[in-house]
Design an enzyme around this catalytic site. Sequence first.
Site, short mmCIF file in Angstrom:
data_model
loop_
_atom_site.label_atom_id
_atom_site.label_comp_id
_atom_site.label_asym_id
_atom_site.label_seq_id
_atom_site.Cartn_x
_atom_site.Cartn_y
_atom_site.Cartn_z
CE LYS A 192 -4.17 1.79 0.29
NZ LYS A 192 -5.11 1.75 -0.85
CG ASP A 224 -6.70 -0.54 -2.77
OD1 ASP A 224 -5.53 -0.87 -3.08
OD2 ASP A 224 -7.11 0.62 -2.89
CG ASP A 248 -4.43 -13.01 8.62
OD1 ASP A 248 -4.87 -14.13 8.32
OD2 ASP A 248 -4.65 -12.47 9.72
#
Length: 358
Positions: A192, A224, A248
Amino acid sequence: MSKNILLLPGDGIGPEIVAEARKVLDRANDLYGLALAFDQAAVGGCSIDRCGVPLDDATLAKARAADAILMGAVGGPQWDGLERSLRPEKGLLKLRSELQLFANLRPAILYPQLAEASTLKAEVVAGLDILIVRELTGGIYFGEPRGIRTLESGEREGYNTYRYAEHEIERIGRNAFAMAMQRDRRLCSVDKANVLEATVLWREVMQRLAAEYPAVELSHMYVDNAAMQLVRAPKQFDVIVTGNMFGDILSDAAAMLTGSIGMLPSASLDKDRRGLYEPCHGSAPDIAGKGMANPLATILSAAMMLRYSLDLAPAAQAIEAAVGRVLDQGLRTADIYTAGCRKVSTAEMGDAVLAALE
Ligand code: NAD
């Protein structure tokens, strides 16, 4: 020289599925002369019942000495009331941290025969074969400082720290590039970097490492977008490398693309590629002892163990191909059953893989 494998069956369906994987490994051992030697120990709830702790020193010593560890699963309702530090999963967490298993490998493979089991359209997922390499011992799950504090205003504030040191990024990056070299040589690093400085550094390090692996095509994707692409067109990915928290979340999403938790293996490796191998699912107490559990995730974890920790890729391939043949024959445990197939028990599935190996 023999290769020492420590079996940790654990709780619930753990002993049933590890027994099937052991059968398959024994047969592969005979067929291909792999020189595998086995030892077994208790971890999780069964260890608590025996000696009061989920992982005792003797088992930890065996784990340190082993070339690889094959685990079933830990946990169950009978231990849920225990204080947190004594719960079954603490045994697994301690193993991961004591053995410095920082690289978590989770393949999401959808055998074409099981495409109907996915919630996504068959053409989107049939033949899916991606590998998610998740950093497991750092990032925001471990970063300090962390806590909940009371501000001067009297309001409470929760805070965590997302940090990665360069050497942590480098070692997981090298691992992922090496995995990509063994596959289709495409690596997508997920970060990110438009918002988080820790992942700006992550991206820089991945770019630097790319120069050492010119055969691997490196790309970058924001997390995202990666989440969206995983459900839009998952077959575009070969290997994905990412940090602890993003990994995760993305690895669970990728697991569900396959629609069958009983089929998914995993590995957690240290810097020398010694590792702990286990199915992605838990101990399934609801079906324990009923002969219903799907042993294939554990059998496929055993195959990963042969490939990544024991350098026995041909035997790993033979086991994976045997699993494919059993699915071709229409054999299914209850979790992957669809009309027209033959429903089999845990042991029947293990036997079928044995037979298909020969
Ligand atoms: P779970 O993965 O054990 O079970 C979820 C569902 O999937 C259940 O309906 C179960 O019957 C089914 N399932 C799981 N594995 C299967 C298999 N091989 N074949 C057929 N069906 C299968 O998750 P849960 O119910 O949330 O957790 C049960 C226990 O397992 C808890 O104590 C939890 O803490 C523990 N757990 C352990 C691990 C681990 O050891 N790594 C991971 C997750 C959960």
